[in-house]
Design an enzyme around this catalytic site. Structure first.
Site, mmCIF file in Angstrom:
data_model
loop_
_atom_site.group_PDB
_atom_site.id
_atom_site.type_symbol
_atom_site.label_atom_id
_atom_site.label_comp_id
_atom_site.label_asym_id
_atom_site.label_seq_id
_atom_site.Cartn_x
_atom_site.Cartn_y
_atom_site.Cartn_z
ATOM 1 N N SER A 138 0.842 -1.190 0.000
ATOM 2 C CA SER A 138 0.000 0.000 0.000
ATOM 3 C C SER A 138 0.879 1.241 0.000
ATOM 4 O O SER A 138 2.024 1.204 0.446
ATOM 5 C CB SER A 138 -0.902 -0.008 1.250
ATOM 6 O OG SER A 138 -1.782 1.088 1.229
ATOM 7 N N ASP A 139 0.310 2.321 -0.497
ATOM 8 C CA ASP A 139 0.979 3.615 -0.441
ATOM 9 C C ASP A 139 -0.100 4.671 -0.277
ATOM 10 O O ASP A 139 -1.185 4.549 -0.852
ATOM 11 C CB ASP A 139 1.792 3.883 -1.712
ATOM 12 C CG ASP A 139 2.813 4.969 -1.486
ATOM 13 O OD1 ASP A 139 3.914 4.632 -1.012
ATOM 14 O OD2 ASP A 139 2.514 6.149 -1.740
ATOM 15 N N THR A 140 0.190 5.676 0.524
ATOM 16 C CA THR A 140 -0.773 6.749 0.772
ATOM 17 C C THR A 140 -0.148 8.077 0.399
ATOM 18 O O THR A 140 0.994 8.354 0.759
ATOM 19 C CB THR A 140 -1.214 6.764 2.256
ATOM 20 O OG1 THR A 140 -1.818 5.506 2.560
ATOM 21 C CG2 THR A 140 -2.215 7.875 2.528
ATOM 22 N N GLY A 188 -3.431 3.764 -2.242
ATOM 23 C CA GLY A 188 -3.428 2.737 -3.265
ATOM 24 C C GLY A 188 -3.053 1.426 -2.609
ATOM 25 O O GLY A 188 -2.173 1.387 -1.743
#
Length: 191
Positions: free
Chosen positions: A68-70, A105
């Site tokens: 995940s990436d924010t 994401g």
């Protein structure tokens, strides 16, 4: 049964997964997080989650991998993690009294499939004083957070007027969607 790997160094993401009842291993690899200039701002988080997932897939070929990436988008700019106090102050000041988007994401893959998605939350800040911003930075040192703040910390408590979307997405993982996909598409459930 395949093992679930949470490929994230984020203590917040790991805690959300534990709180949702999942059992998993944590593995962290050094992955290049640079963005291609042709990637649209709203697609950046999902692009990075997919990029990370593919790097892990080459090492853990038979496991289920969650990456995940924010990112935070304010005034059409991606606000990453601040490098220092001055940058954190500029970021928070730029969001004061305005709304911004937090986009996480997520990419989940098994040996035979890959599912990725983005989740968007709109956050509206109150007008913040210089004193409030400086107090927060000094006491919470938000240098590991995109946009320079954590919704679960003091600034989130006193400064957020409203949110549209998932609170947990702003923390870094839209756990409601992750739960559904792991359960329905990968057969992993805490139940």
């Amino acid at each position: 049964m395949q093992k679930l790997i949470v490929a994230s160094n984020s203590a917040r993401r790991q805690q959300l997964m534990r709180d949702a009842g999942f059992q998993f291993d944590v593995h962290v690899l050094d992955v290049d997080e640079s963005l291609d200039e042709t990637i649209a701002t709203n697609d950046a988080a999902e692009f990075l989650a997919e990029k990370k997932n593919r790097a892990y897939r080459s090492v853990f070929a038979n496991e289920i991998i969650l990456t995940s990436d924010t990112i935070v988008i304010a005034n059409d700019n991606i606000l990453g993690k601040p490098k220092n106090e001055a940058e954190a102050y500029r970021m928070i000041s730029s969001m004061s009294g305005k709304s911004h988007e937090v986009i996480s994401g997520v990419c989940i893959s098994g040996h035979d499939r890959e599912i990725s998605f983005s989740d968007i939350t709109v956050v509206q800040f109150e007008n913040l004083t210089e004193e409030e911003i400086r107090y927060y930075i000094k006491n919470y040192q938000p240098y590991d957070k995109a946009g320079s703040y954590g919704i679960q910390e003091w600034l989130g408590m006193i400064g957020i007027q409203s949110i549209q979307g998932s609170f947990y997405n702003v923390m870094g993982l839209p756990i409601h969607k992750v739960y559904q996909i792991l359960r329905s598409d990968f057969g992993i459930s805490p139940l």
